[in-house]
Design a protein around this motif. Structure first.
Motif: not given
Length: 457
Positions: A397-405, A336-339, A85-91, A280-288
């Protein structure tokens, strides 16, 4: 007609091994708003690396667009074949490391060696992902990570995204390249996605609710229109259809290891450290992504979003293998494409009457129209000037969403301070140094007890 989901269950689909295939119009419904967003946002962003392909790898425009199309197709159909259920994207944070790697003296100017290095990176990364996914070690690793460390990783992504969007000379700095149109576009997208007052007004104004339902699209229309009249954007439309057969064959001859030869053992060894850093970056995206979905899940008890980190590892590994042998350019196949994830989840949380399933949104955003987009050069060239806006919007959008989370994950003041230090380390240093600084900081300030899993009552 799409199959109906029973209340509280996972969206139906065809099971194959650990994966679930969901077919458009059978297991998900069509969403016009998400399709239009996908055409504008995913289309423009998907072409962001075309200049890199041409300048670094010696591809012509048609071959570069074809490579971007293959990357986007692999990303776009990830949800269809694998069921995450992720919106996939680049690393994305790995791309500067990748460019530095292939422009080192050992590869610079030798396009065959550069493509072989990309293949080696992709296959090394895929091996790491599939090994950790198949053994379940990746899932266990993610589960034992404490909230303070998760918060540091996620907040680090927020800081890094903000720093990149304001960096002089960066392609994402639309405030520098197109200050009027770019600023208006980013502001409209941010307000439409997150403004509480605007969404409160929309509860009584149907026209506004419908407009907000189009997500980021109005911001792109505003930016594109204003940019044309201010002269910040220049549209050079090419009224042609891409000859996919010819350009794909030319790309295959230049890039595929089946033609140019497989990477040497030395190349595999030299590229392995970068593949580890990228994990490590992939791991961070999965966590996010997991934290975002768990937060959004509270608003939708009618659909269970099934999170499986082992499945995400293996799915991303398979995509990297395919990319490495068809159109090798490492770091274009992430989880994950966080934004975009936050935009799609935001709409999903509004209720089943607005969106039946998250897969309706993800499927429409990625699948409908994307193959057509890259073949139809008038659309490709129309979206080209909007590339800086697309990059800036997704980063903001990534910056805002990640900061609030991130800030919602910890309540203790000491843990919050340790989280901020960890975040700064991840955003300023290379990933492995950030990892080391974060672990030392958290252990020193919070103790080993935070690494013990909490007992659920």
């Amino acid at each position: 007609m799409a199959k109906t989901r029973l209340d509280g269950e996972v969206q139906p689909g065809f099971k194959w091994g650990p994966f679930t295939m969901r077919i458009p119009l059978i297991h998900l419904r069509f969403s016009l708003a998400d399709m239009l967003q996908g055409l504008a946002v995913a289309g423009a962003t998907g072409m962001a690396l075309v200049p890199y392909f041409m300048a670094l790898l010696g591809l012509n425009f048609e071959e570069a667009v074809t490579m971007a199309m293959f990357h986007s197709l692999l990303i776009s159909f990830s949800w269809l074949f694998f069921g995450d259920p992720y919106a996939p994207g680049w690393l994305t944070p790995a791309i500067p490391f990748v460019v530095a790697f292939i422009t080192a003296p050992a590869y610079l100017g030798d396009h065959t060696s550069q493509f072989q290095a990309m293949t080696a990176l992709s296959l090394n990364f895929a091996f790491i992902l599939i090994f950790l996914g198949a053994t379940g070690l990746g899932e266990k690793l993610i589960k034992i990570v404490p909230n303070v460390f998760k918060g540091g990783i996620i907040l680090g992504a927020a800081v890094a995204a903000f720093l990149r969007v304001t960096k002089d000379g960066d392609a994402a700095n639309v405030f520098q390249s197109a200050p009027i149109a770019g600023t208006l576009g980013v502001v409209v997208c941010l307000v439409f996605a997150f403004s509480k007052p605007l969404h409160a007004i929309a509860t009584d104004k149907r026209w506004l609710a419908k407009l907000l339902g189009f997500g980021l699209l109005p911001g792109f229309i505003v930016a594109g229109t204003v940019g044309y009249f201010t002269g910040e954007f220049e549209y050079n439309i090419r009224w042609e259809i891409l000859d996919v057969g010819t350009s794909a064959n030319a790309l295959w001859q230049k890039a595929s290891p089946f033609v140019i030869g497989w990477p040497s053992i030395d190349t595999f060894i030299a590229s392995f450290p970068l593949a580890l850093i990228t994990y490590i970056l992939f791991f961070g995206d999965v966590v996010t992504g997991n934290e975002m979905i768990e937060q959004a899940q509270k608003a939708r008890s009618d659909e269970k979003l099934e999170l499986n980190s082992s499945r995400a590892h293996m799915a991303t590994g398979i995509r990297n293998i395919l990319m490495g042998i068809i159109a090798p350019f490492f770091a274009t196949q992430g989880v994950l494409w966080t934004g975009i994830q936050v935009v799609l989840l935001k709409r999903w949380t509004q209720g089943r009457d607005k969106l039946d399933s998250i897969f309706d949104s993800i499927g429409s955003f990625y699948a409908f129209g994307l193959p057509f987009l890259f073949v139809f050069l008038p659309l490709v060239t129309l979206l080209q000037p909007l590339l800086p806006v697309a990059l800036a919007v997704t980063l903001v959008l990534t910056a805002f969403a990640c900061a609030t989370l991130a800030l919602s994950l910890v309540q203790d003041a000491t843990e919050r301070g340790a989280m901020v230090i960890t975040a700064m380390a991840f955003s300023v240093f290379e990933p492995w140094i950030g990892l080391l600084v974060g672990i030392i900081t958290i252990i020193g300030l919070c103790g080993f007890k935070v690494f013990k899993p909490e007992e659920k009552s």
